[in-house]
Design a protein around this motif. Sequence first.
Motif, PDB file in Angstrom:
ATOM      1  N   SER A  72       0.836  -1.198   0.000  1.00 51.22           N
ATOM      2  CA  SER A  72       0.000   0.000   0.000  1.00 51.22           C
ATOM      3  C   SER A  72       0.873   1.250   0.000  1.00 51.22           C
ATOM      4  O   SER A  72       1.780   1.391   0.812  1.00 51.22           O
ATOM      5  CB  SER A  72      -0.919  -0.001   1.219  1.00 51.22           C
ATOM      6  N   GLY A  73       0.607   2.121  -0.954  1.00 47.01           N
ATOM      7  CA  GLY A  73       1.312   3.392  -1.012  1.00 47.01           C
ATOM      8  C   GLY A  73       2.744   3.321  -1.476  1.00 47.01           C
ATOM      9  O   GLY A  73       3.524   4.234  -1.212  1.00 47.01           O
ATOM     10  N   PHE A  74       3.146   2.253  -2.201  1.00 46.99           N
ATOM     11  CA  PHE A  74       4.546   2.164  -2.624  1.00 46.99           C
ATOM     12  C   PHE A  74       4.830   3.173  -3.734  1.00 46.99           C
ATOM     13  O   PHE A  74       3.989   3.469  -4.573  1.00 46.99           O
ATOM     14  CB  PHE A  74       4.896   0.740  -3.050  1.00 46.99           C
ATOM     15  N   LEU A  75       6.019   3.745  -3.702  1.00 44.05           N
ATOM     16  CA  LEU A  75       6.473   4.751  -4.668  1.00 44.05           C
ATOM     17  C   LEU A  75       5.402   5.823  -4.929  1.00 44.05           C
ATOM     18  O   LEU A  75       4.954   6.003  -6.067  1.00 44.05           O
ATOM     19  CB  LEU A  75       6.868   4.088  -5.984  1.00 44.05           C
ATOM     20  N   PRO A  76       4.987   6.563  -3.903  1.00 43.65           N
ATOM     21  CA  PRO A  76       3.874   7.509  -4.072  1.00 43.65           C
ATOM     22  C   PRO A  76       4.170   8.683  -4.983  1.00 43.65           C
ATOM     23  O   PRO A  76       3.241   9.348  -5.449  1.00 43.65           O
ATOM     24  CB  PRO A  76       3.619   7.987  -2.630  1.00 43.65           C
ATOM     25  N   ALA A  77       5.445   8.968  -5.247  1.00 46.88           N
ATOM     26  CA  ALA A  77       5.791  10.125  -6.085  1.00 46.88           C
ATOM     27  C   ALA A  77       6.213   9.725  -7.490  1.00 46.88           C
ATOM     28  O   ALA A  77       6.638  10.588  -8.271  1.00 46.88           O
ATOM     29  CB  ALA A  77       6.903  10.932  -5.418  1.00 46.88           C
ATOM     30  N   HIS A  78       6.108   8.447  -7.840  1.00 55.22           N
ATOM     31  CA  HIS A  78       6.622   7.984  -9.138  1.00 55.22           C
ATOM     32  C   HIS A  78       5.981   8.732 -10.301  1.00 55.22           C
ATOM     33  O   HIS A  78       6.678   9.262 -11.171  1.00 55.22           O
ATOM     34  CB  HIS A  78       6.372   6.480  -9.281  1.00 55.22           C
ATOM     35  N   GLY A  79       4.658   8.763 -10.336  1.00 54.80           N
ATOM     36  CA  GLY A  79       3.977   9.385 -11.460  1.00 54.80           C
ATOM     37  C   GLY A  79       4.255  10.863 -11.588  1.00 54.80           C
ATOM     38  O   GLY A  79       4.411  11.394 -12.701  1.00 54.80           O
ATOM     39  N   PHE A  80       4.331  11.557 -10.452  1.00 57.99           N
ATOM     40  CA  PHE A  80       4.564  12.996 -10.491  1.00 57.99           C
ATOM     41  C   PHE A  80       6.006  13.313 -10.903  1.00 57.99           C
ATOM     42  O   PHE A  80       6.254  14.300 -11.599  1.00 57.99           O
ATOM     43  CB  PHE A  80       4.238  13.608  -9.131  1.00 57.99           C
ATOM     44  N   THR A  81       6.938  12.471 -10.485  1.00 57.69           N
ATOM     45  CA  THR A  81       8.315  12.652 -10.936  1.00 57.69           C
ATOM     46  C   THR A  81       8.428  12.409 -12.434  1.00 57.69           C
ATOM     47  O   THR A  81       9.174  13.104 -13.137  1.00 57.69           O
ATOM     48  CB  THR A  81       9.263  11.702 -10.181  1.00 57.69           C
ATOM     49  N   ALA A  82       7.667  11.434 -12.941  1.00 53.55           N
ATOM     50  CA  ALA A  82       7.666  11.169 -14.386  1.00 53.55           C
ATOM     51  C   ALA A  82       7.135  12.375 -15.160  1.00 53.55           C
ATOM     52  O   ALA A  82       7.646  12.703 -16.238  1.00 53.55           O
ATOM     53  CB  ALA A  82       6.830   9.933 -14.689  1.00 53.55           C
ATOM     54  N   ILE A  83       6.126  13.048 -14.623  1.00 50.67           N
ATOM     55  CA  ILE A  83       5.605  14.259 -15.264  1.00 50.67           C
ATOM     56  C   ILE A  83       6.686  15.327 -15.302  1.00 50.67           C
ATOM     57  O   ILE A  83       6.891  16.004 -16.315  1.00 50.67           O
ATOM     58  CB  ILE A  83       4.355  14.764 -14.516  1.00 50.67           C
ATOM     59  N   LEU A  84       7.394  15.469 -14.190  1.00 48.40           N
ATOM     60  CA  LEU A  84       8.481  16.447 -14.121  1.00 48.40           C
ATOM     61  C   LEU A  84       9.573  16.120 -15.145  1.00 48.40           C
ATOM     62  O   LEU A  84      10.105  17.014 -15.815  1.00 48.40           O
ATOM     63  CB  LEU A  84       9.059  16.477 -12.707  1.00 48.40           C
ATOM     64  N   ILE A  85       9.892  14.839 -15.290  1.00 44.87           N
ATOM     65  CA  ILE A  85      10.904  14.421 -16.267  1.00 44.87           C
ATOM     66  C   ILE A  85      10.476  14.797 -17.682  1.00 44.87           C
ATOM     67  O   ILE A  85      11.267  15.319 -18.474  1.00 44.87           O
ATOM     68  CB  ILE A  85      11.155  12.909 -16.153  1.00 44.87           C
ATOM     69  N   ALA A  86       9.208  14.531 -18.012  1.00 46.28           N
ATOM     70  CA  ALA A  86       8.712  14.870 -19.342  1.00 46.28           C
ATOM     71  C   ALA A  86       8.797  16.373 -19.602  1.00 46.28           C
ATOM     72  O   ALA A  86       9.142  16.800 -20.711  1.00 46.28           O
ATOM     73  CB  ALA A  86       7.270  14.383 -19.502  1.00 46.28           C
ATOM     74  N   LEU A  87       8.496  17.181 -18.583  1.00 45.79           N
ATOM     75  CA  LEU A  87       8.565  18.636 -18.747  1.00 45.79           C
ATOM     76  C   LEU A  87      10.007  19.114 -18.863  1.00 45.79           C
ATOM     77  O   LEU A  87      10.315  19.997 -19.669  1.00 45.79           O
ATOM     78  CB  LEU A  87       7.874  19.317 -17.567  1.00 45.79           C
ATOM     79  N   VAL A  88      10.886  18.550 -18.030  1.00 46.79           N
ATOM     80  CA  VAL A  88      12.299  18.905 -18.116  1.00 46.79           C
ATOM     81  C   VAL A  88      12.836  18.593 -19.510  1.00 46.79           C
ATOM     82  O   VAL A  88      13.626  19.361 -20.087  1.00 46.79           O
ATOM     83  CB  VAL A  88      13.111  18.155 -17.042  1.00 46.79           C
ATOM     84  N   ALA A  89      12.406  17.474 -20.072  1.00 51.87           N
ATOM     85  CA  ALA A  89      12.872  17.052 -21.401  1.00 51.87           C
ATOM     86  C   ALA A  89      12.159  17.763 -22.535  1.00 51.87           C
ATOM     87  O   ALA A  89      12.433  17.469 -23.707  1.00 51.87           O
ATOM     88  CB  ALA A  89      12.680  15.547 -21.548  1.00 51.87           C
ATOM     89  N   ASN A  90      11.237  18.669 -22.193  1.00 46.09           N
ATOM     90  CA  ASN A  90      10.466  19.387 -23.211  1.00 46.09           C
ATOM     91  C   ASN A  90       9.722  18.406 -24.127  1.00 46.09           C
ATOM     92  O   ASN A  90       9.614  18.605 -25.327  1.00 46.09           O
ATOM     93  CB  ASN A  90      11.368  20.311 -24.032  1.00 46.09           C
ATOM     94  N   LEU A  91       9.225  17.327 -23.511  1.00 44.42           N
ATOM     95  CA  LEU A  91       8.422  16.296 -24.176  1.00 44.42           C
ATOM     96  C   LEU A  91       9.193  15.534 -25.251  1.00 44.42           C
ATOM     97  O   LEU A  91       8.606  14.941 -26.154  1.00 44.42           O
ATOM     98  CB  LEU A  91       7.143  16.895 -24.771  1.00 44.42           C
ATOM     99  N   SER A  92      10.509  15.527 -25.145  1.00 41.38           N
ATOM    100  CA  SER A  92      11.359  14.798 -26.085  1.00 41.38           C
ATOM    101  C   SER A  92      11.629  13.391 -25.558  1.00 41.38           C
ATOM    102  O   SER A  92      11.859  13.209 -24.355  1.00 41.38           O
ATOM    103  CB  SER A  92      12.677  15.551 -26.277  1.00 41.38           C
ATOM    104  N   ILE A  93      11.614  12.404 -26.442  1.00 45.04           N
ATOM    105  CA  ILE A  93      11.888  11.026 -26.025  1.00 45.04           C
ATOM    106  C   ILE A  93      13.349  10.889 -25.594  1.00 45.04           C
ATOM    107  O   ILE A  93      13.648  10.337 -24.531  1.00 45.04           O
ATOM    108  CB  ILE A  93      11.575  10.040 -27.168  1.00 45.04           C
ATOM    109  N   LEU A  94      14.253  11.391 -26.415  1.00 49.45           N
ATOM    110  CA  LEU A  94      15.676  11.356 -26.062  1.00 49.45           C
ATOM    111  C   LEU A  94      15.930  12.151 -24.785  1.00 49.45           C
ATOM    112  O   LEU A  94      16.667  11.710 -23.892  1.00 49.45           O
ATOM    113  CB  LEU A  94      16.513  11.914 -27.218  1.00 49.45           C
ATOM    114  N   GLY A  95      15.337  13.322 -24.705  1.00 48.25           N
ATOM    115  CA  GLY A  95      15.505  14.137 -23.501  1.00 48.25           C
ATOM    116  C   GLY A  95      14.961  13.457 -22.257  1.00 48.25           C
ATOM    117  O   GLY A  95      15.529  13.586 -21.167  1.00 48.25           O
ATOM    118  N   SER A  96      13.881  12.706 -22.418  1.00 46.25           N
ATOM    119  CA  SER A  96      13.304  11.978 -21.274  1.00 46.25           C
ATOM    120  C   SER A  96      14.273  10.925 -20.753  1.00 46.25           C
ATOM    121  O   SER A  96      14.347  10.688 -19.548  1.00 46.25           O
ATOM    122  CB  SER A  96      11.978  11.318 -21.678  1.00 46.25           C
TER     123      SER A  96
END
Length: 346
Positions: A264-288
Amino acid sequence: MTDSLVSIARALVFIVVALVLCAVIFSIAGFSAELMFSAIIDGAFLRNGALNHALRWGLPLFITAVGVAISFRAGYFNIGAQGQFYVGAICAAFVAEWTSGAPAFVVLPLCFLAGMIGGALWALWPGLLRLRSGADEVITTLMGNFLAGLLLIYVTSGPLKDQSGSGQQASSRPLEAAYRISNSLGVSPLIISIAIVVGLSMWLLVNRTSFGMMSGLAGRNPTMVTWQGAKLWKVGLASFLISGALAGLAGTIELMGPNGRLASGFLPAHGFTAILIALVANLSILGSAVAALFFGGLASAALYLPVIAGLPSSAIDIINAAIALFITARSQLIDRIMRFRSRANG
């Protein structure tokens, strides 16, 4: 390729600014900024096994971030990666339970398929609400995260509960060793291969297919998509399904790899960190891929912050929040510059 590298370079500048801001804040709080940077660099890059630890966290984050990038590119802000991650893991756990005793070459593909379908279905209903009734997908997908978290508590406390557990945390029965795709370190040739296949296939989808062109166009100018004769709702629905399926795949990897069970509640920030990664990469696959490795390194460094700098491991959450703040500010700044230039040219 050049645009991706420029986007990465811009993001790195803002990340450095965010780290400097955090160093100032921690210094005011009585901690050593020098030791903070030392802990991050050593834990993320220099210590023995640092790369393995970065990959352990970075590979699932990369897979989820790529899915987020696909939906964001199409102009649909799927904030529900965390819930889709959970539901994918739950579906895979049920399949592993029901097929217990079958050969691994049968169980593993079924679990991966179930995880991807589960994640895709959890993205489907907010996608339909957005496309059919205009409901704000930010709100519905965010609600889906909380619902999925409650569903995880239910299955780990009920149908899949490990009766031999200590009771301190609700968890499912551990997977059979034959169904595990890695040990607790979370890195194996299979997981690395899955991440590479996801990265290559999504890069080809974005850059070499009509869907990639239409989804990128839909994110910038939806009217142009309809003028091209394409169905905007099909592009949107496909982006939701792909995004959810990849988040569910990451949840399945986490279940069948390093965790070996639901909790229960494992890795609670995983999805939000993934969103941050996508934004940092400017939605680029290589950048991600680059950003995921960086944030995987930060997650690894969290183990060393208390030892070297005396900071709690939750300081990494503050650093992530600062990076998110500056990346958002970067997007707003770029939008304002573009509007100013268009007015000046007009």
